[in-house]
Motif scaffolding. Structure first.
Motif, mmCIF file in Angstrom:
data_model
loop_
_atom_site.group_PDB
_atom_site.id
_atom_site.type_symbol
_atom_site.label_atom_id
_atom_site.label_comp_id
_atom_site.label_asym_id
_atom_site.label_seq_id
_atom_site.Cartn_x
_atom_site.Cartn_y
_atom_site.Cartn_z
ATOM 1 N N GLN A 1 107.860 3.642 6.943
ATOM 2 C CA GLN A 1 109.005 3.145 6.663
ATOM 3 C C GLN A 1 109.414 3.715 5.169
ATOM 4 N N GLY B 1 103.053 1.481 9.550
ATOM 5 C CA GLY B 1 104.290 0.952 9.562
ATOM 6 C C GLY B 1 105.404 0.724 8.310
ATOM 7 N N LEU B 2 104.308 0.663 7.419
ATOM 8 C CA LEU B 2 104.875 0.352 5.752
ATOM 9 C C LEU B 2 105.322 1.878 5.349
ATOM 10 N N ASP C 1 101.032 -4.644 8.558
ATOM 11 C CA ASP C 1 101.173 -3.829 8.812
ATOM 12 C C ASP C 1 101.140 -2.003 8.292
ATOM 13 N N LEU D 1 107.016 -5.446 6.673
ATOM 14 C CA LEU D 1 105.978 -4.732 6.993
ATOM 15 C C LEU D 1 104.780 -5.323 5.865
#
Length: 233
Positions: A208, A204-205, A201, A196
């Motif tokens: 996560q 998204g990171l 991203d 990521l």
């Protein structure tokens, strides 16, 4: 409790500072890896003998470990390895998550392909440690991984704050990382984090990293029931 191969001779001022640091490093590792168990007694006299140093650097190391919530130092009484406090663990995890999400956002903005080399090396070593079942080395690489993200974000020194809060959680991690499946889960989440970062991203990171640092949610109640003798209250 054995600290062999870490003994140092000499009691000069400079040596004493070095010795206090050495005693701290070894005892920190022994406590957070559960080689020294919560509730176990430790003695300034015994530790000083095993390190072959005077009592002063050992006292200094004990004070630092006490300030981190890892030792309970009682005057005129036995010093014990502190039991794990769930409320302190909750606070530490909240602080760590808040910082690491901010760090992840900044790292994502500053990421370039050259960073991938050091992360890939770290991941390769994690893979190897996981395959060998070497959880102690895996935990070191885990710390290094999170320090690398701080470095990419331009805040390498912030890792010391993360590490201080991580210390309160490390013993829980040691209990859960003794399970092979947990090591595998941590490794695969680290791989996703690097992917990521590499694709830029940011949202998204962040999701996560949040999920990664929430990983213990399901483990805490299980571990505190299974090892109730390690916990306060």
């Amino acid at each position: 409790m054995s600290f062999s191969n870490h003994a140092h001779n000499g009691h000069s001022g400079a040596m004493r500072r070095t010795s206090a640091s050495d005693v701290f490093d070894v005892m920190y590792d022994q406590i957070t890896s559960l080689k020294l168990k919560p509730g176990e007694k430790v003695s300034v006299v015994d530790v000083a003998k095993q390190f072959d140093v005077s009592r002063q650097p050992v006292r200094e190391a004990f004070i630092k470990l006490s300030n981190m919530g890892l030792l309970l130092v009682k005057p005129q009484s036995a010093t014990i390895v502190r039991k794990i406090s769930i409320s302190e663990v909750d606070d530490a995890r909240f602080i760590r998550k808040s910082i690491e999400i901010g760090i992840a956002r900044k790292a994502c903005k500053l990421w370039n392909n050259q960073h991938l080399v050091s992360f890939q090396r770290n991941l390769d070593e994690q893979r190897s440690a996981a395959d060998r079942g070497d959880t102690a080395h895996f935990r070191e690489l885990d710390s290094k991984f999170h320090r690398l993200i701080c470095t990419v974000a331009g805040h390498p020194n912030v890792y010391s704050v993360i590490a201080e809060n991580k210390a309160k959680v490390d013993r829980l991690c040691a209990l859960s990382l003794s399970l092979h499946a947990e090591t595998e889960a941590v490794y695969s989440e680290h791989v996703k984090i690097v992917d990521l970062l590499n694709t830029g991203d940011e949202e998204g990171l962040v999701n996560q990293v949040d999920a990664h640092l929430s990983r213990l949610d399901g483990v805490i109640s299980e571990v505190s029931k299974k090892h109730s003798e390690y916990f306060e209250e």
